[in-house]
Design a protein around this motif. Structure first.
Motif, mmCIF file in Angstrom:
data_model
loop_
_atom_site.group_PDB
_atom_site.id
_atom_site.type_symbol
_atom_site.label_atom_id
_atom_site.label_comp_id
_atom_site.label_asym_id
_atom_site.label_seq_id
_atom_site.Cartn_x
_atom_site.Cartn_y
_atom_site.Cartn_z
ATOM 1 N N GLU A 87 0.833 -1.221 0.000
ATOM 2 C CA GLU A 87 0.000 0.000 0.000
ATOM 3 C C GLU A 87 0.860 1.259 0.000
ATOM 4 O OE1 GLU A 87 -3.291 0.983 -0.192
ATOM 5 O OE2 GLU A 87 -3.578 -1.078 -0.866
ATOM 6 N N GLU A 88 1.976 1.231 0.715
ATOM 7 C CA GLU A 88 2.864 2.404 0.762
ATOM 8 C C GLU A 88 3.383 2.742 -0.631
ATOM 9 O OE1 GLU A 88 4.117 -0.558 2.770
ATOM 10 O OE2 GLU A 88 2.369 0.030 3.943
ATOM 11 N N GLU A 89 3.674 1.697 -1.419
ATOM 12 C CA GLU A 89 4.152 1.911 -2.788
ATOM 13 C C GLU A 89 3.026 2.424 -3.684
ATOM 14 O OE1 GLU A 89 7.356 1.752 -3.816
ATOM 15 O OE2 GLU A 89 7.739 1.435 -1.672
ATOM 16 N N ASP A 147 0.488 4.203 -2.727
ATOM 17 C CA ASP A 147 0.226 5.595 -2.343
ATOM 18 C C ASP A 147 1.230 6.572 -2.945
ATOM 19 O OD1 ASP A 147 -1.986 4.830 -0.874
ATOM 20 O OD2 ASP A 147 -0.913 4.756 1.031
ATOM 21 N N LYS A 148 2.405 6.090 -3.319
ATOM 22 C CA LYS A 148 3.424 6.949 -3.920
ATOM 23 C C LYS A 148 3.142 7.255 -5.390
ATOM 24 C CE LYS A 148 7.165 5.283 -0.971
ATOM 25 N NZ LYS A 148 8.437 4.523 -0.954
ATOM 26 N N GLU A 149 2.240 6.482 -6.005
ATOM 27 C CA GLU A 149 1.912 6.693 -7.419
ATOM 28 C C GLU A 149 1.188 8.026 -7.593
ATOM 29 O OE1 GLU A 149 2.602 5.087 -10.219
ATOM 30 O OE2 GLU A 149 3.746 3.568 -9.124
ATOM 31 N N ASP A 150 1.644 8.815 -8.556
ATOM 32 C CA ASP A 150 1.028 10.113 -8.824
ATOM 33 C C ASP A 150 -0.284 9.987 -9.574
ATOM 34 O OD1 ASP A 150 3.100 11.539 -7.605
ATOM 35 O OD2 ASP A 150 4.291 11.541 -9.443
ATOM 36 N N ARG A 176 -2.919 4.013 -9.383
ATOM 37 C CA ARG A 176 -3.234 3.577 -8.013
ATOM 38 C C ARG A 176 -4.444 2.653 -8.011
ATOM 39 N NH1 ARG A 176 -2.284 9.158 -6.685
ATOM 40 N NH2 ARG A 176 -4.510 9.426 -6.355
#
Length: 87
Positions: free
Chosen positions: A50-52, A54-57, A62
């Motif tokens: 999930e942390e990765e 959430d980093k998607e612009d 996402r």
């Protein structure tokens, strides 16, 4: 045989105490269960944290990754149910 299958075969051939299985049927069940569990784990390892995500612009990216994770979990549940493998 593939090296992974050999490892699972040997693991199925002995209980935690190292004793041999009493019957061929028990061995086959254990071997099959180990294969199913290994496949399930490989699928679960393909999920994106999930942390990765959430980093998607890009919101579409996402959404895709979350949907992909959901599909993996759905497939794992279906496989476990189909083969009667529990947690």
């Amino acid at each position: 045989l593939n090296e992974q299958i050999k490892k699972l075969w040997l693991k199925a051939a002995r209980e935690d105490s190292g004793e041999k299985w009493d019957t061929q049927e028990e061995f086959i069940e254990r071997f099959a269960e180990l294969i199913v569990r290994e496949c399930v784990q490989i699928a679960l390892d393909e999920r994106v944290a999930e942390e990765e995500i959430d980093k998607e612009d890009d919101i579409e990216d996402r959404c895709y990754l979350r949907g992909n994770n959901g599909g993996i979990v759905d497939a794992v549940i279906a496989i476990k149910q189909h083969f009667g493998v529990e947690e």
